[in-house]
Design a protein around this motif. Structure first.
Motif, PDB file in Angstrom:
ATOM      1  N   UNK A  27      -0.984  -2.494 -12.367  1.00  0.00           N
ATOM      2  CA  UNK A  27      -1.467  -2.606 -13.816  1.00  0.00           C
ATOM      3  C   UNK A  27      -2.942  -2.111 -13.936  1.00  0.00           C
ATOM      4  N   UNK A  28      -3.626  -2.566 -12.942  1.00  0.00           N
ATOM      5  CA  UNK A  28      -5.047  -2.211 -12.901  1.00  0.00           C
ATOM      6  C   UNK A  28      -5.090  -0.618 -12.490  1.00  0.00           C
ATOM      7  N   UNK A  29      -4.308   0.079 -11.686  1.00  0.00           N
ATOM      8  CA  UNK A  29      -4.472   1.268 -11.237  1.00  0.00           C
ATOM      9  C   UNK A  29      -3.822   2.217 -12.388  1.00  0.00           C
ATOM     10  N   UNK A  30      -2.757   1.913 -13.174  1.00  0.00           N
ATOM     11  CA  UNK A  30      -2.411   2.561 -14.397  1.00  0.00           C
ATOM     12  C   UNK A  30      -3.704   2.480 -15.511  1.00  0.00           C
ATOM     13  N   UNK A  31      -4.155   1.682 -15.660  1.00  0.00           N
ATOM     14  CA  UNK A  31      -5.020   1.520 -16.724  1.00  0.00           C
ATOM     15  C   UNK A  31      -6.571   1.872 -16.503  1.00  0.00           C
ATOM     16  N   UNK A  32      -6.730   2.244 -14.961  1.00  0.00           N
ATOM     17  CA  UNK A  32      -7.999   2.976 -14.695  1.00  0.00           C
ATOM     18  C   UNK A  32      -8.060   4.528 -15.076  1.00  0.00           C
ATOM     19  N   UNK A  53      -4.448   7.292  -4.601  1.00  0.00           N
ATOM     20  CA  UNK A  53      -5.115   7.226  -3.517  1.00  0.00           C
ATOM     21  C   UNK A  53      -4.961   5.952  -2.631  1.00  0.00           C
ATOM     22  N   UNK A  54      -5.077   6.361  -1.259  1.00  0.00           N
ATOM     23  CA  UNK A  54      -4.921   4.963  -0.422  1.00  0.00           C
ATOM     24  C   UNK A  54      -6.057   3.995  -0.437  1.00  0.00           C
ATOM     25  N   UNK A  55      -7.213   4.657  -0.283  1.00  0.00           N
ATOM     26  CA  UNK A  55      -8.213   3.775  -0.399  1.00  0.00           C
ATOM     27  C   UNK A  55      -8.730   3.188  -1.694  1.00  0.00           C
ATOM     28  N   UNK A  56      -8.390   3.734  -3.035  1.00  0.00           N
ATOM     29  CA  UNK A  56      -8.083   3.077  -4.252  1.00  0.00           C
ATOM     30  C   UNK A  56      -7.166   2.023  -4.148  1.00  0.00           C
ATOM     31  N   UNK A  57      -6.033   2.150  -3.605  1.00  0.00           N
ATOM     32  CA  UNK A  57      -4.943   1.166  -3.671  1.00  0.00           C
ATOM     33  C   UNK A  57      -5.417  -0.001  -3.091  1.00  0.00           C
ATOM     34  N   UNK A  58      -5.949   0.336  -1.794  1.00  0.00           N
ATOM     35  CA  UNK A  58      -6.357  -1.218  -0.842  1.00  0.00           C
ATOM     36  C   UNK A  58      -7.550  -1.686  -1.507  1.00  0.00           C
ATOM     37  N   UNK A  59      -8.339  -1.037  -2.070  1.00  0.00           N
ATOM     38  CA  UNK A  59      -9.573  -1.588  -2.959  1.00  0.00           C
ATOM     39  C   UNK A  59      -9.026  -2.751  -4.003  1.00  0.00           C
ATOM     40  N   UNK A  60      -7.958  -2.037  -4.748  1.00  0.00           N
ATOM     41  CA  UNK A  60      -7.548  -2.600  -6.017  1.00  0.00           C
ATOM     42  C   UNK A  60      -6.634  -3.934  -5.474  1.00  0.00           C
ATOM     43  N   UNK A  65       0.873  -1.079  -0.044  1.00  0.00           N
ATOM     44  CA  UNK A  65       0.007  -0.194   0.036  1.00  0.00           C
ATOM     45  C   UNK A  65       0.760   1.017  -0.090  1.00  0.00           C
ATOM     46  N   UNK A  66       1.787   1.204   0.974  1.00  0.00           N
ATOM     47  CA  UNK A  66       2.701   2.452   0.950  1.00  0.00           C
ATOM     48  C   UNK A  66       3.536   2.704  -0.340  1.00  0.00           C
TER      49      UNK A  66
END
Length: 194
Positions: free
Chosen positions: A189-194, A169-176, A160-161
């Motif tokens: 990969x998922x965060x970058x493609x969002x 965003x931390x909340x988005x990172x945790x969910x992903x 997460x860190x």
């Protein structure tokens, strides 16, 4: 054409009894043809305590053709390539039936972890070790499970860190991270493609 209605039902079915089976299937990004499956290592095996990620790609003719599955988590097993994660399992090839589901395929893979078939190997080196020096095989399989398939709470916080430091965003990172079973590379990969 993929029957996406059926795929949705299969995903709901897996979610419904996740507590009992430990098996989860979720979409990679927003594409129902690319999924990630999660199975727990079977109790009483060197894989016990591990959580294994399996990449799933649905062919256009699904459910009339088998899903393409391969381990994303490195695993030491005679019927799974230690290099590519390819799986040697009849129902993923010529024994597939449209009556089978993603969940039954994942249950079969989990059963394969419990009962290797070294006489029909995907990875000849692992099969040789399994047949000639079983104790070393068990030790190696346990080590790989500890190294690649177990995520400690500290490991999750570190992931997460690192991702938050990249500007997400931390909340988005945790969910992903949760959606991809803790796989940091898939999450990125998922965060970058969002």
């Amino acid at each position: 054409m993929i029957d996406f209605g059926r795929v949705q039902k299969e995903l709901q079915e897996c979610s419904k009894d996740f507590e009992a089976s430990g098996i989860k299937v979720s979409p990679k990004a927003d594409n129902l043809a690319r999924l990630i499956g999660t199975i727990p290592g079977p109790i009483g095996t060197p894989y016990e305590g591990g959580t294994f990620q399996i990449d799933i790609t649905l062919p256009d003719a699904y459910p009339f053709q088998p899903p393409k599955m391969q381990f994303a988590t490195k695993v030491w097993h005679p019927n799974i390539s230690s290099q590519s994660g390819a799986i040697c399992l009849d129902i993923l090839k010529d024994q597939w039936s449209p009556a089978l589901t993603l969940k039954t395929a994942l249950l079969s893979i989990q059963a394969l972890l419990s009962a290797p078939e070294p006489d029909d190997p995907q990875d000849a080196v692992v099969a040789q070790q399994y047949l000639k020096d079983y104790q070393t095989f068990v030790g190696t399989a346990r080590y790989w499970t500890e190294t690649f398939a177990k995520t400690s709470a500290l490991g999750v916080e570190e992931k997460v860190q690192r991702l938050v430091e990249m500007g997400f965003l931390e909340s988005l990172v945790r969910t992903t991270l949760d959606a991809v079973g803790g796989d940091e590379n898939l999450a990125l990969e998922k965060l970058c493609s969002a």
